[in-house]
Design a protein around this motif. Sequence first.
Motif, short mmCIF file in Angstrom:
data_model
loop_
_atom_site.label_atom_id
_atom_site.label_comp_id
_atom_site.label_asym_id
_atom_site.label_seq_id
_atom_site.Cartn_x
_atom_site.Cartn_y
_atom_site.Cartn_z
N VAL A 180 20.07 31.77 34.23
CA VAL A 180 19.70 31.16 35.50
C VAL A 180 20.82 31.39 36.51
O VAL A 180 21.99 31.49 36.16
N GLN A 181 20.42 31.49 37.76
CA GLN A 181 21.39 31.52 38.85
C GLN A 181 21.56 30.11 39.38
O GLN A 181 20.58 29.38 39.56
N ILE A 182 22.79 29.72 39.61
CA ILE A 182 23.07 28.39 40.14
C ILE A 182 23.90 28.52 41.41
O ILE A 182 24.52 29.55 41.67
N SER A 183 23.89 27.46 42.18
CA SER A 183 24.70 27.41 43.40
C SER A 183 25.08 25.97 43.69
O SER A 183 24.21 25.10 43.78
N LEU A 184 26.37 25.72 43.77
CA LEU A 184 26.88 24.40 44.14
C LEU A 184 27.62 24.53 45.45
O LEU A 184 28.53 25.34 45.59
N ASN A 185 27.20 23.77 46.46
CA ASN A 185 27.87 23.80 47.75
C ASN A 185 29.14 22.95 47.71
O ASN A 185 29.39 22.23 46.76
N ASN A 186 29.96 23.08 48.74
CA ASN A 186 31.23 22.34 48.81
C ASN A 186 32.06 22.54 47.55
O ASN A 186 32.69 21.62 47.05
N ALA A 187 32.05 23.75 47.03
CA ALA A 187 32.68 24.01 45.73
C ALA A 187 33.63 25.20 45.79
O ALA A 187 33.77 25.92 44.81
N SER A 188 34.31 25.41 46.92
CA SER A 188 35.22 26.55 46.99
C SER A 188 36.41 26.37 46.05
O SER A 188 37.02 27.36 45.64
N LEU A 189 36.75 25.13 45.70
CA LEU A 189 37.82 24.93 44.72
C LEU A 189 37.41 25.45 43.35
O LEU A 189 38.23 26.03 42.63
N ALA A 190 36.15 25.24 42.98
CA ALA A 190 35.67 25.78 41.71
C ALA A 190 35.66 27.30 41.77
O ALA A 190 36.04 27.98 40.81
N SER A 191 35.22 27.85 42.91
CA SER A 191 35.22 29.31 43.07
C SER A 191 36.64 29.86 42.96
O SER A 191 36.87 30.90 42.34
N GLN A 192 37.58 29.15 43.55
CA GLN A 192 38.99 29.60 43.49
C GLN A 192 39.53 29.49 42.07
O GLN A 192 40.25 30.38 41.59
N ALA A 193 39.17 28.41 41.38
CA ALA A 193 39.78 28.13 40.08
C ALA A 193 39.49 29.20 39.04
O ALA A 193 40.31 29.44 38.15
N VAL A 194 38.33 29.87 39.14
CA VAL A 194 37.97 30.84 38.10
C VAL A 194 38.51 32.24 38.39
O VAL A 194 38.25 33.16 37.62
N GLY A 195 39.27 32.41 39.47
CA GLY A 195 39.86 33.71 39.77
C GLY A 195 41.13 34.00 38.97
O GLY A 195 41.17 34.97 38.20
N PRO A 196 42.19 33.19 39.09
CA PRO A 196 43.45 33.48 38.42
C PRO A 196 43.39 33.60 36.90
O PRO A 196 44.13 34.41 36.33
N PRO A 197 42.56 32.81 36.17
CA PRO A 197 42.58 32.91 34.71
C PRO A 197 42.21 34.27 34.16
O PRO A 197 42.49 34.56 32.99
N VAL A 198 41.55 35.13 34.94
CA VAL A 198 41.23 36.48 34.48
C VAL A 198 41.90 37.54 35.35
O VAL A 198 41.56 38.71 35.28
N SER A 199 42.89 37.13 36.15
CA SER A 199 43.65 38.07 36.98
C SER A 199 44.77 38.69 36.16
O SER A 199 45.58 37.98 35.55
N GLU A 200 44.85 40.02 36.15
CA GLU A 200 45.87 40.71 35.36
C GLU A 200 47.27 40.52 35.93
O GLU A 200 48.26 40.83 35.26
N VAL A 201 47.38 40.04 37.16
CA VAL A 201 48.70 39.75 37.73
C VAL A 201 49.09 38.31 37.46
O VAL A 201 50.23 38.02 37.11
N GLU A 202 48.13 37.39 37.57
CA GLU A 202 48.47 35.97 37.55
C GLU A 202 48.50 35.35 36.16
O GLU A 202 49.48 34.71 35.78
N MET A 203 47.40 35.49 35.37
CA MET A 203 47.31 34.71 34.14
C MET A 203 46.76 35.45 32.93
O MET A 203 46.80 34.92 31.83
N SER A 204 46.21 36.64 33.10
CA SER A 204 45.46 37.25 32.01
C SER A 204 45.88 38.69 31.74
O SER A 204 46.28 39.42 32.65
N PHE A 205 45.75 39.10 30.47
CA PHE A 205 45.83 40.51 30.16
C PHE A 205 44.60 41.21 30.74
O PHE A 205 43.52 40.63 30.80
N LYS A 206 44.78 42.44 31.15
CA LYS A 206 43.71 43.17 31.85
C LYS A 206 42.49 43.38 30.95
O LYS A 206 42.61 43.81 29.80
N GLY A 207 41.33 43.07 31.52
CA GLY A 207 40.07 43.37 30.84
C GLY A 207 39.51 42.25 30.00
O GLY A 207 38.50 42.44 29.32
N LYS A 208 40.10 41.07 30.01
CA LYS A 208 39.58 39.97 29.20
C LYS A 208 38.47 39.24 29.96
O LYS A 208 38.69 38.76 31.07
N PRO A 209 37.26 39.13 29.37
CA PRO A 209 36.21 38.35 30.03
C PRO A 209 36.47 36.86 29.91
O PRO A 209 37.13 36.40 28.97
#
Length: 675
Positions: free
Chosen positions: A277-306
């Motif tokens: 299913v596709q979902i959408s939560l408004n007023n949730a840019s913090l959630a959108s931001q939060a899921v970026g760094p944990p899979v970033s090869e510069v910030e928190m993750s080894f490259k290529g990890k889902p």
Amino acid sequence: MNKYPKRRPLRGTSIFDWLKIAVSNLLKKRLKIVVLFAIAAIVGQSMSSALQAQEVPSVAPSQPLTSLKTVSIPEPSNLGEFISDKTAALVLGKSLFWDMQTGSDNIQSCASCHFHAGADNRSKHQLSPGLLRVNADGSPNPDTNFEIGGLNYQLKPGDYPFHKLADINNRKSEVISDSNDVTGSQGLFGFIFSNIFLRKAQEAGVPVVDPVFNVDNTNLLRVTARNSPSAINAVFNFRNFWDGRAQNDFNGVNPFGARDVNAKVIKAEAFGDLKEVQISLNNASLASQAVGPPVSEVEMSFKGKPFSLLGKKMLPLIPLNKQKVHPDDSILGTYSKSPMPGVRSKYKTLVQAAFRPQWWNSDRIITIDTNGKPTFTGLVGASDPNSATQFSLMEYNFPLFFGLAVQMYESTLVSNDAPIDKYFDGNSNALTSQQKLGKELFEGKAKCISCHGGAEFTNASVKNVKKERLERMVMGNNEVAVYDNGFYNIGVRPTREDLGVGGKDPFGNPLSESRLAQQGKFNDPHLEPPVSPNERVAADGAFKTPGLRNVELTAPYFHNGGQLTLRQVVDFYNRGGDFHEQNIDDLDPDIENLGLSNEEKDALVAFMKGLTDERVRYQKAPFDHPQLFVTNGHSGTGTAIIKDSAGKAITEMREIPAVGRNGGTPLTNFLASNS
């Protein structure tokens, strides 16, 4: 910016049509008096009768300053479809935010770049070269050369500002030195992801030599290409990250909301059936931001990890198992295992307590096919812990849980008890006479309020942007352009060094909603007339306006971290920016010589110190936190790195002690800057 934009007739629009629009907007109280006078001069008519009929102030902020206590904390309208217990979600979110186990290296957490007043006060090995530079056509043209101190450099107060002038009040004076280096935040060594291990936080990876962050082919920690903004009060931002790529709508998967048409989560339906299913939560840019760094090869993750593999790793783990949790922690205290590290729970248990079962409760196994798509084979039981393609429903939907739980926690990081709040709450003595002068300048001569309006001290707030996503204004070159509300080019660096919101998302679309509108892919019903295909857009080199609360504690400043003190920031604005003429096509029109005296500059700095909530300074609830260990550069120098027996650069570590709800000793500001 709803900042009294100096609007003019657009090309291809008759002056009589524009006048009609102007009168209509006047009745809506959206057009400012400066525009009315401009139109009156053009058409040779008097607007005095209209002005008398409608009281429109000649000088008034679009967002008056108020106490932050008057602003509701933004929350998704459909949050209840996902979270069943907000208290449990807070426990989960705070644990995930501070947990060093989240990083592929078992060190790096979200908090690693946001532990000091929501920002980062480390000063060794924090430099990155101009990696975001582009060519005229927008293609990448990274500058990989350091100009200030290089790798593993210990920054000094004398290094700032990064653009030094002979006369701090004259941007055209002799340039003493200039650098496009960035004060970022150190992240991980370069690794390609291999696998995870059951009940182990350290992941397996294959090292790859980073082309920039290495000494004689020995990798050093990578450093981010932008300065870390504060997580405190970030809940009020309509979009997040400096370039706004973290969308207001959260898709449960990644930062890009509805921009990613393929982003789907899996829901357990009746009789145990699973469905994408596709979902959408408004007023949730913090959630959108939060899921970026944990899979970033510069910030928190080894490259290529889902992200789902992060879920498979984390769910069996005890939260914060390497870190002490103060027994009086305002959220985690009752769970604390003090004096031992960790809390009395597992991530799996916390997810079950916080979220509705349709998002995690299933015994079906989800298998990822060779195209990256989930398939439901009918298999039941536990997923293979050693498989990188087989997941439980809870593991697969982990980015949904991570994003929303971290948003719930960060939504508590609201600093609304500063002297400025007490002043607006009725205590006229909460501000000194110097701070009151600074407030008057902030709202008037210094034009700060043009971009830093409202109780949030930013035009990029949910409250402001939801009224009007796009706006028009006369740019620094006197041409009208459309821009994304809350994103401005202020001449910090030449535009091509970092396009900001003028860049693109991973799907090839503009990050700028103004450019999307120009392409017919976005419509702001509040913008009149709509954006035309040939209309000018001001997006290149524009960045989200940060809130100014606690700014005394969050140096260095701007997206490049190129200013050390608040006085340097005031000097920058007073001279009309550093790259005014070079950026003129995209420059905010309020970036001009202000003519401030030294007394007025001091008053502005004093006023900004009146935006500090002492709870933030002393790490009192809700700003208390678990123990944290952060990397602090490497042993040796930038050219002679000390290695361990395996030939890896030795990383120095720094402890941030755990504090409970009553706080503790203030952390030292970046290079002890406070003025």
